[in-house]
Design a protein around this motif. Structure first.
Motif, short mmCIF file in Angstrom:
data_model
loop_
_atom_site.label_atom_id
_atom_site.label_comp_id
_atom_site.label_asym_id
_atom_site.label_seq_id
_atom_site.Cartn_x
_atom_site.Cartn_y
_atom_site.Cartn_z
N LYS A 145 34.48 46.22 -47.53
CA LYS A 145 34.27 47.24 -48.78
C LYS A 145 33.57 48.43 -48.34
CE LYS A 145 30.93 46.92 -52.64
NZ LYS A 145 29.94 46.13 -53.21
N VAL A 146 34.10 49.55 -48.53
CA VAL A 146 33.64 50.61 -47.86
C VAL A 146 33.00 51.57 -48.77
CG1 VAL A 146 34.66 52.85 -46.56
CG2 VAL A 146 35.60 50.60 -46.39
N GLU A 147 31.63 52.08 -48.60
CA GLU A 147 30.96 52.71 -49.48
C GLU A 147 30.42 53.77 -49.00
OE1 GLU A 147 28.81 50.23 -52.85
OE2 GLU A 147 28.69 49.34 -50.80
N THR A 148 30.44 55.17 -49.54
CA THR A 148 29.87 56.34 -48.95
C THR A 148 28.37 56.49 -49.33
OG1 THR A 148 30.49 57.53 -50.84
CG2 THR A 148 32.08 57.60 -48.95
N LYS A 149 27.70 57.40 -48.66
CA LYS A 149 26.15 57.46 -49.07
C LYS A 149 25.96 58.00 -50.57
CE LYS A 149 22.32 60.19 -46.71
NZ LYS A 149 22.32 60.79 -45.73
N GLU A 150 26.86 59.03 -51.06
CA GLU A 150 26.93 59.24 -52.40
C GLU A 150 26.98 58.13 -53.23
OE1 GLU A 150 29.17 62.74 -55.08
OE2 GLU A 150 29.85 62.15 -52.96
N ILE A 151 27.99 57.36 -53.12
CA ILE A 151 28.00 56.11 -54.15
C ILE A 151 26.66 55.39 -54.04
CG2 ILE A 151 29.37 54.00 -54.50
CD1 ILE A 151 31.77 55.48 -53.19
N GLY A 173 30.42 63.74 -38.59
CA GLY A 173 30.14 65.02 -38.18
C GLY A 173 30.15 65.92 -39.44
N ASN A 174 30.92 65.85 -40.06
CA ASN A 174 31.11 66.55 -41.36
C ASN A 174 30.91 65.97 -42.65
OD1 ASN A 174 31.90 68.95 -43.25
ND2 ASN A 174 34.06 69.24 -42.17
N PRO A 175 30.29 66.24 -43.65
CA PRO A 175 30.15 65.65 -44.76
C PRO A 175 31.48 65.76 -45.81
CG PRO A 175 28.11 67.05 -44.45
CD PRO A 175 29.20 67.43 -43.33
N GLU A 176 32.10 66.86 -45.56
CA GLU A 176 33.31 67.04 -46.02
C GLU A 176 34.45 65.88 -46.07
OE1 GLU A 176 33.84 69.64 -48.44
OE2 GLU A 176 31.49 70.23 -48.26
#
Lengths: 213, 390
Positions: free
Chosen positions: B233-239, B213-216
């Motif tokens: 393996k966990v990756e964020t959108k930014e990565i 809900g919150n990008p932060e």
């Protein structure tokens, strides 16, 4: 005034000048005579601080020039010395007037004043109509006069000429001697390196200094 | 600025115009190449961001011994309970070998009516309204759709399944032009078809897509998932977005740039070393010394010559590179960056002006060229001039 005291100039394996001394008064015209390789050109280069002596001291117009840093040596040349070379050493890609005004370009003299000075000199030397001509299209005599005008443009008190007549015929030699006589009349100090007897016997020189190895 | 020395520099250059024109052409070519690479890279990066917008906030994949394996969809139940997680869902995608074109297609199974896809789907797909009328369907890039039509003479494609059976999917739409770069070889299908084509059993998925809900909070949630499932393996959108950008920045662009700069700079230096301080130039410097030019005057003249040449090259190169990239769409260079695949995408490079990189190119190339001219001139200006004057 030019004063050499026990000046020696050595290169790697040759010594063109060894323990040489001379003294020339202001306004005097002196001919340096000697065979080819006797060191005449070296004396002129040392006088202009274009090269440094290995030992000894040199004084020109009251300044010790033997150990001047390059920046100051250049300023000394700009203010005090005009050089006329045996092969003229003009920049072939430039016109006569551009060659003549080269020494003034780094100064604060305006372009208009530079051109005015050059025009006066060209008029005096009879090459006014060649101002815009590329120097490589001029005759030998005309190139010689462009070189003389370049040497005079800063109005230096000392004029150094290295074999100035070597590329000239008898008529042009006479013309050149007249120009030198005019310089002498203006009170300039002339040091002329030559092995041309015509110059030596012309009577223009106050003194002849022979250099022997 | 000493106007007299500038005028002398101009006269001197005019006298040696053939040499300066040669250097000007070489410098211009170097800058055109560098600027074009930067324009294409920046433009591709902007283009790729259209598709990257559709990435989940966090992607969770199963990783064992460096291998990606299918992940159990039952883990969604644990993930959804983490504070800050909006929803999580299984994702189905994989590569399908299209032997006829010798290309790999990226097959992605999606629910076109799911909330998280709606905006991206609207933006990315044309003519998608037909989907409702089909149980099974596929959407692909314009180029691939045309190719399939040309080969099979129908708007449908038969995929072979791992068990040897075939499944035929009708092409119900194509991707919008602005997303063509990333989607040229992509095939969107319904979830069931994707699972059958890729051999994904029930209860398994390629990835779990997590939306926050919150990008932060995304980074914190990603850390919690990683702690909860250490085998993933966990990756964020930014990565993932960075990885896409880096692909263009480093794999092609920087390599091309370094290669070009090295080659051309070397060429210029060699040229100038070979012909720069020849007898004529040495003599010119000696004459300038003899008539009273200080070493700094001589360096100033050479600096003006260098600056005039370099600025002229820059002024020429910038518009030429812009026309090449944005006017002509960077023929050849674009292919180097996006590949020479048969189904390479057809798309318009959006206008982007990478000012920093352009300035950097100028600041990198000009000093190298200037140094190769000025240093020998400085050396000649402080050495004995007598020999050169004879």
């Amino acid at each position: 005034m030019i004063k050499f005291t026990a000046v020696t100039k050595k290169y790697k394996d040759i010594t063109p000048l060894d323990n040489f001394s001379m003294e020339i008064s202001a306004g005097e015209t002196v001919i340096l005579s000697g065979r080819s390789g006797s060191g005449k050109t070296t004396v002129l280069s040392l006088t202009a601080a274009l090269t440094r002596p290995t030992s000894g001291s040199i004084e020109v117009n009251g300044r010790q020039t033997a150990k001047l840093p390059e920046e100051f040596a250049a300023l000394f040349r700009r203010e005090s010395v005009g050089m006329i070379f045996q092969n003229y050493n003009l920049l072939p890609n430039l016109s006569a007037i551009d060659n003549i005004t080269i020494p003034l370009l780094p100064t604060k003299i305006t372009m208009k004043q530079q051109n005015e000075r050059a025009c006066v000199l060209m008029e005096k030397l009879g090459i006014a109509d060649k101002a815009k001509t590329a120097v490589n299209r001029l005759s030998g005599g005309e190139q010689q006069r462009v070189a003389i005008a370049r040497a005079l443009i800063n109005n230096p008190p000392v004029i150094l000429a290295d074999e100035p007549t070597s590329s000239l015929d008898a008529k042009l030699t006479d013309t050149l001697l007249e120009i030198f006589a005019a310089m002498k009349a203006e009170g300039k100090t002339l040091l002329i390196a030559t092995h041309d007897r015509a110059v030596a016997e012309s009577g223009i020189a106050d003194r002849i200094i022979g250099i022997e190895k | 600025m000493k106007a007299g020395l500038l005028e002398f520099a101009l006269c001197s250059m005019a006298g040696r115009r053939s040499k300066f024109i040669f250097v000007y052409i070489i410098l211009s070519l170097l800058m055109i190449l560098c600027f074009s690479v930067f324009f294409v890279t920046a433009s591709l990066r902007a283009e790729s961001s259209y598709t990257a917008d559709a990435l989940p906030d966090i992607s969770v994949t199963m990783n064992k011994g460096g291998r990606n394996e299918l992940i159990s969809t039952s883990r969604i139940e644990d993930i959804i309970l983490l504070p800050g997680v909006k929803y999580a869902e299984p994702a189905y995608f994989g590569l399908y070998r299209f032997d006829y074109l010798k290309a790999n297609l990226t097959v992605v199974g999606i629910d076109p009516f799911a909330e998280q896809y709606s905006e991206a789907f609207e933006n990315a797909v044309e003519q998608n309204k037909n989907i409702l009328s089909h149980d099974r369907w596929m959407i692909t890039g314009q180029k691939l759709a045309e190719t399939i039509d040309a080969i099979y003479n129908k708007k449908a494609f038969s995929f072979s399944q791992p068990d040897g059976n075939y499944i035929e999917l009708p092409i119900v739409g194509t991707f919008a032009p602005q997303s063509q770069m990333m989607s040229a070889s992509a095939v969107l299908t319904d979830v069931q078809s994707a699972k059958e084509i890729l051999g994904i059993p029930d209860g398994k998925a390629v990835q779990i897509s997590v939306y926050t809900g919150n990008p932060e909070e995304t980074d914190t949630i990603a850390q919690k998932i990683a702690a909860m499932f250490p085998d993933t393996k966990v990756e964020t959108k930014e990565i993932k977005q960075t990885a896409v950008s880096n692909l263009f920045d480093f794999s092609s662009g920087i390599f091309m740039l370094v290669f070009a700069v090295s080659l051309f700079t070397f060429f210029i230096i060699v040229f100038d070393r070979a012909s720069g301080l020849n007898m004529e130039e040495r003599k010119e410097i000696a004459v300038l010394k003899a008539v009273g030019y200080t070493p700094s005057d001589i360096i100033t003249v050479r600096f003006y010559e260098t600056l005039i040449t370099a600025v002229s090259a820059f002024i020429t190169a910038l518009p030429v590179a812009m026309f090449y990239v944005y006017g002509l769409q960077a023929p050849f260079l674009k292919s180097i960056f996006i590949g020479f695949s048969y189904i390479r995408p057809e798309f318009i490079l959006p206008f982007v002006f990478p000012a920093k990189e352009i300035a950097l190119t100028f600041m990198v190339t000009v000093p190298v060229y200037a140094a190769s001219i000025i240093i020998p001139a400085w050396k000649a200006s402080i050495t004995d001039a007598q020999e050169s004057l004879r």
